[in-house]
Design an enzyme around this catalytic site. Structure first.
Site, short mmCIF file in Angstrom:
data_model
loop_
_atom_site.label_atom_id
_atom_site.label_comp_id
_atom_site.label_asym_id
_atom_site.label_seq_id
_atom_site.Cartn_x
_atom_site.Cartn_y
_atom_site.Cartn_z
N GLU A 97 -25.35 16.20 32.04
CA GLU A 97 -26.64 16.03 32.73
C GLU A 97 -27.76 16.79 32.00
OE1 GLU A 97 -26.88 13.82 34.97
OE2 GLU A 97 -24.85 13.63 35.79
N ALA A 98 -27.79 16.63 30.68
CA ALA A 98 -28.73 17.39 29.84
C ALA A 98 -30.19 17.06 30.15
CB ALA A 98 -28.43 17.11 28.38
N PHE A 115 -23.63 5.45 35.35
CA PHE A 115 -22.38 4.67 35.44
C PHE A 115 -21.91 4.13 34.09
CE2 PHE A 115 -24.87 3.91 39.35
CZ PHE A 115 -24.08 4.60 40.26
P1 ADP Z 1 -22.07 8.43 33.83
O1 ADP Z 1 -21.72 9.85 33.54
O2 ADP Z 1 -22.66 7.71 32.64
O3 ADP Z 1 -22.92 8.25 35.06
P2 ADP Z 1 -19.31 8.24 34.56
O4 ADP Z 1 -18.54 8.67 33.36
O5 ADP Z 1 -19.49 9.25 35.66
O6 ADP Z 1 -20.71 7.65 34.11
O7 ADP Z 1 -18.62 7.01 35.25
C1 ADP Z 1 -18.16 5.87 34.55
C2 ADP Z 1 -17.34 5.05 35.52
O8 ADP Z 1 -18.20 4.54 36.55
C3 ADP Z 1 -16.69 3.81 34.97
O9 ADP Z 1 -15.48 4.07 34.30
C4 ADP Z 1 -16.46 2.98 36.23
O10 ADP Z 1 -15.24 3.35 36.83
C5 ADP Z 1 -17.57 3.44 37.15
N1 ADP Z 1 -18.63 2.44 37.41
C6 ADP Z 1 -19.27 2.29 38.60
N2 ADP Z 1 -20.21 1.34 38.52
C7 ADP Z 1 -20.19 0.86 37.25
C8 ADP Z 1 -20.94 -0.14 36.53
N3 ADP Z 1 -21.91 -0.85 37.10
N4 ADP Z 1 -20.63 -0.36 35.23
C9 ADP Z 1 -19.64 0.34 34.63
N5 ADP Z 1 -18.92 1.30 35.24
C10 ADP Z 1 -19.17 1.57 36.54
MG MG Z 2 -22.37 11.67 34.40
#
Ligand code: ADP
Ligand code: MG
Length: 197
Positions: free
Chosen positions: A94-95, A24
């Site tokens: 997802e490396a 996230f």
């Molecule tokens: P990652 O690929 O690192 O898992 P994503 O790019 O898929 O992250 O998602 C980022 C998005 O997740 C943020 O812009 C927000 O909308 C959402 N999000 C959900 N929970 C959280 C959190 N606890 N902190 C920050 N963003 C969050």
């Molecule tokens: Mg991701």
């Protein structure tokens, strides 16, 4: 022609960029942003993700805020070499789900003049470094650490809390299995047992 006006042409150098952090934290969002900008500049781009990650789509990488970009599913890192000969910019999401061969593959691609952008978890749910991300960080030209927001206190969160019982290192899932947590509020089951005994 005036010799002073001659322009020298150099072979283009490639490089490796790593985007890493907890779940996230915006890794996929940032990867999509960089890939879209490269595409606007008319660069030939291709995005890959591991076979294991078919959570939201078979054919795209998808962020938690529902942005997406077309991608190809691959079963191992070597496949990226075969499929990237005609592209300039390569994105890999997802490396952490690839094995250590990904390190040599990224090195070879960057050496051959390509821009390689990797996104992945730097720590597993126990806050242990998640290979091959540490090795990729060591050889990268650019590193971005992304942070989420701790769902308990709102502090910057660099850890991923598993909220279900499984102790497998790899448990693919989203909000139903994981939460973003800061250091203080991240709990590893074994640690909890230690502090209460
Ligand atoms: P990652 O690929 O690192 O898992 P994503 O790019 O898929 O992250 O998602 C980022 C998005 O997740 C943020 O812009 C927000 O909308 C959402 N999000 C959900 N929970 C959280 C959190 N606890 N902190 C920050 N963003 C969050
Ligand atoms: Mg991701």
């Amino acid at each position: 022609m005036n010799e002073n006006l001659q322009i020298r042409t150099y072979k283009k150098s490639g490089h490796l960029e790593v985007i890493c952090g907890s779940m996230f934290s915006g890794k996929t969002e940032e990867l999509i942003r960089r890939i879209r900008r490269a595409e606007i500049a008319k660069q030939r781009v291709k995005v890959f993700k591991p076979k294991i990650d078919n959570r939201y789509s078979e054919f795209s990488i998808v962020s938690h805020n529902e942005q997406s970009y077309p991608s190809e599913i691959i079963k191992d890192a070597e496949e990226i070499l075969e499929k990237s000969f005609d592209v300039e910019v390569i994105g890999i999401d997802e490396a952490q789900f690839f094995d250590n061969n990904l390190v040599d593959v990224c090195q070879a691609l960057s050496d051959s003049g390509k821009r390689v952008i990797i996104a992945g978890l730097d720590q597993d749910y126990r806050a242990k470094p998640f290979e091959p991300i540490p090795q990729l960080l060591a050889i990268a030209e650019y590193i971005t650490k992304t942070l989420a927001v701790c769902v308990i206190c709102g502090a910057p969160a660099n850890r991923t809390q598993r909220v279900t019982e499984s102790t497998d290192r790899v448990l693919v899932g989203g909000e139903n299995h994981y939460e973003a947590r800061c250091r203080l509020h991240h709990v590893v089951k074994e640690d909890a047992a230690k502090t209460t005994s």
